[in-house]
Scaffold this motif. Structure first.
Motif, PDB file in Angstrom:
ATOM      1  N   ALA A  74       0.841  -1.533  -0.155  1.00 54.65           N
ATOM      2  CA  ALA A  74       0.055  -0.101  -0.091  1.00 54.65           C
ATOM      3  C   ALA A  74       0.717   1.289   0.034  1.00 54.65           C
ATOM      4  CB  ALA A  74      -0.935   0.075   1.449  1.00 54.65           C
ATOM      5  N   LEU A  75       2.225   1.252   0.449  1.00 54.13           N
ATOM      6  CA  LEU A  75       3.110   2.279   0.473  1.00 54.13           C
ATOM      7  C   LEU A  75       3.031   2.850  -1.023  1.00 54.13           C
ATOM      8  CD1 LEU A  75       5.924   1.493   2.863  1.00 54.13           C
ATOM      9  CD2 LEU A  75       4.020   3.019   3.330  1.00 54.13           C
ATOM     10  N   PRO A  76       3.381   4.320  -1.296  1.00 55.57           N
ATOM     11  CA  PRO A  76       3.178   5.061  -0.428  1.00 55.57           C
ATOM     12  C   PRO A  76       2.087   5.574   0.333  1.00 55.57           C
ATOM     13  CG  PRO A  76       3.651   6.184  -2.340  1.00 55.57           C
ATOM     14  CD  PRO A  76       3.335   4.632  -2.683  1.00 55.57           C
ATOM     15  N   GLY A  77       0.727   4.935  -0.090  1.00 55.25           N
ATOM     16  CA  GLY A  77      -0.480   5.232   0.556  1.00 55.25           C
ATOM     17  C   GLY A  77      -0.439   4.642   1.447  1.00 55.25           C
ATOM     18  N   LEU A  78      -1.616   4.319   2.352  1.00 52.92           N
ATOM     19  CA  LEU A  78      -2.052   3.625   3.711  1.00 52.92           C
ATOM     20  C   LEU A  78      -3.220   2.688   3.332  1.00 52.92           C
ATOM     21  CD1 LEU A  78      -1.463   6.689   6.360  1.00 52.92           C
ATOM     22  CD2 LEU A  78       0.105   4.598   5.859  1.00 52.92           C
ATOM     23  N   ARG A  79      -3.291   1.968   4.042  1.00 55.95           N
ATOM     24  CA  ARG A  79      -4.628   1.052   4.390  1.00 55.95           C
ATOM     25  C   ARG A  79      -5.487   1.663   5.346  1.00 55.95           C
ATOM     26  NH1 ARG A  79      -2.426  -4.306   6.827  1.00 55.95           N
ATOM     27  NH2 ARG A  79      -3.540  -3.419   8.596  1.00 55.95           N
ATOM     28  N   GLU A  80      -6.577   1.717   4.966  1.00 56.68           N
ATOM     29  CA  GLU A  80      -7.632   2.429   5.648  1.00 56.68           C
ATOM     30  C   GLU A  80      -7.699   1.784   7.067  1.00 56.68           C
ATOM     31  OE1 GLU A  80     -10.020   4.975   4.563  1.00 56.68           O
ATOM     32  OE2 GLU A  80      -8.822   5.322   2.540  1.00 56.68           O
ATOM     33  N   ASP A  81      -7.622   0.452   6.951  1.00 56.98           N
ATOM     34  CA  ASP A  81      -8.000  -0.175   8.292  1.00 56.98           C
ATOM     35  C   ASP A  81      -6.786  -0.475   9.095  1.00 56.98           C
ATOM     36  OD1 ASP A  81      -6.870  -1.923   6.803  1.00 56.98           O
ATOM     37  OD2 ASP A  81      -8.341  -3.647   7.205  1.00 56.98           O
ATOM     38  N   ALA A  82      -5.666   0.236   9.055  1.00 55.78           N
ATOM     39  CA  ALA A  82      -4.462   0.157   9.767  1.00 55.78           C
ATOM     40  C   ALA A  82      -4.791   0.365  11.248  1.00 55.78           C
ATOM     41  CB  ALA A  82      -3.518   0.840   9.171  1.00 55.78           C
ATOM     42  N   SER A  83      -4.686  -0.535  12.057  1.00 50.60           N
ATOM     43  CA  SER A  83      -4.949  -0.321  13.488  1.00 50.60           C
ATOM     44  C   SER A  83      -3.607  -0.208  14.365  1.00 50.60           C
ATOM     45  CB  SER A  83      -5.981  -1.275  14.419  1.00 50.60           C
ATOM     46  OG  SER A  83      -5.422  -2.532  13.921  1.00 50.60           O
ATOM     47  N   ILE A  84      -3.360   0.618  15.100  1.00 49.81           N
ATOM     48  CA  ILE A  84      -2.211   0.722  16.093  1.00 49.81           C
ATOM     49  C   ILE A  84      -2.431  -0.066  17.192  1.00 49.81           C
ATOM     50  CG2 ILE A  84      -0.735   2.389  16.952  1.00 49.81           C
ATOM     51  CD1 ILE A  84      -1.316   4.398  14.558  1.00 49.81           C
ATOM     52  N   ALA A  85      -1.361  -0.688  17.782  1.00 48.30           N
ATOM     53  CA  ALA A  85      -1.440  -1.280  19.081  1.00 48.30           C
ATOM     54  C   ALA A  85      -0.614  -0.408  19.809  1.00 48.30           C
ATOM     55  CB  ALA A  85      -0.952  -2.566  18.763  1.00 48.30           C
ATOM     56  N   THR A  86      -1.152  -0.026  20.986  1.00 46.26           N
ATOM     57  CA  THR A  86      -0.448   0.744  21.756  1.00 46.26           C
ATOM     58  C   THR A  86      -0.242  -0.173  23.171  1.00 46.26           C
ATOM     59  OG1 THR A  86      -1.689   2.809  21.346  1.00 46.26           O
ATOM     60  CG2 THR A  86      -0.666   2.840  23.378  1.00 46.26           C
ATOM     61  N   VAL A  87       1.194  -0.142  23.527  1.00 41.96           N
ATOM     62  CA  VAL A  87       1.499  -0.704  24.714  1.00 41.96           C
ATOM     63  C   VAL A  87       2.167   0.286  25.740  1.00 41.96           C
ATOM     64  CG1 VAL A  87       3.153  -2.667  25.385  1.00 41.96           C
ATOM     65  CG2 VAL A  87       2.129  -2.816  23.078  1.00 41.96           C
ATOM     66  N   ALA A  88       1.754   0.263  26.848  1.00 42.55           N
ATOM     67  CA  ALA A  88       2.256   1.205  27.826  1.00 42.55           C
ATOM     68  C   ALA A  88       2.113   0.411  29.176  1.00 42.55           C
ATOM     69  CB  ALA A  88       1.316   2.563  28.001  1.00 42.55           C
ATOM     70  N   LEU A  89       2.618   1.072  30.259  1.00 43.33           N
ATOM     71  CA  LEU A  89       2.797   0.453  31.569  1.00 43.33           C
ATOM     72  C   LEU A  89       1.273   0.023  32.051  1.00 43.33           C
ATOM     73  CD1 LEU A  89       5.560   2.296  33.269  1.00 43.33           C
ATOM     74  CD2 LEU A  89       5.747   0.045  32.602  1.00 43.33           C
TER      75      LEU A  89
END
Length: 156
Positions: A58-73
């Motif tokens: 998909a680069l240089p574009g983006l996937r619409e459904d890209a989900s970011i996983a956040t890992v914090a304390l």
């Protein structure tokens, strides 16, 4: 296209998805097994890890459904060094294993090969080595700090 061009595309993809993107250092992480690689954003204050899936096709574009996983304390369940990479699991059930090396070989799908300024004659033109030695070293130090901080909560 060279490694710096790919780093730029990965940075653009990360920055477009993360509001405070300037606070994060980035590395490229390869999954241990099947799946898309990660652009991994990390910062020490507050201690946080963002795992952004990268669809290289998909680069240089983006996937619409890209989900970011956040890992914090506050949401990490497991954070372990596997010897060749890391295992990460959150309290919400997100789980992944990945490796961060100093010179990963990144497969280049056809769309990225088409971005080449001049045709490469190398036999491995369908991939390139992404030079991130100092970034990978800093990331490994960050992960050690993250795990030590997490362990200190259990020592009290």
């Amino acid at each position: 296209m060279d490694g710096d061009d790919l780093k730029y595309l990965l940075r653009e993809a990360f920055d477009s998805q993360v509001l405070n993107h300037g606070d994060f250092n980035l590395v490229y992480g390869q999954p241990s097994g099947a799946g898309n690689p990660w652009t991994i954003g990390y910062r020490r204050h507050p201690l946080e890890l963002l795992l952004c899936p990268v669809d290289l096709e998909a680069l240089p574009g983006l996937r619409e459904d890209a989900s970011i996983a956040t890992v914090a304390l506050g949401n990490v369940a497991t954070l372990a060094d596997t010897g060749t990479g890391y295992q990460v699991e959150t309290v919400t059930g997100f789980r992944t294993w990945f490796e961060v090396s100093g010179a990963p070989r990144v497969p280049l799908p056809e769309n990225l090969r088409d971005l080449l300024a001049a045709p490469r004659q190398e036999p491995d033109a369908d991939s390139l080595v992404l030079e991130q030695e100092s970034d990978a070293e800093d990331f490994h130090q960050f992960m050690s700090h993250f795990m030590d901080t997490l362990d200190s909560y259990y020592d009290e």
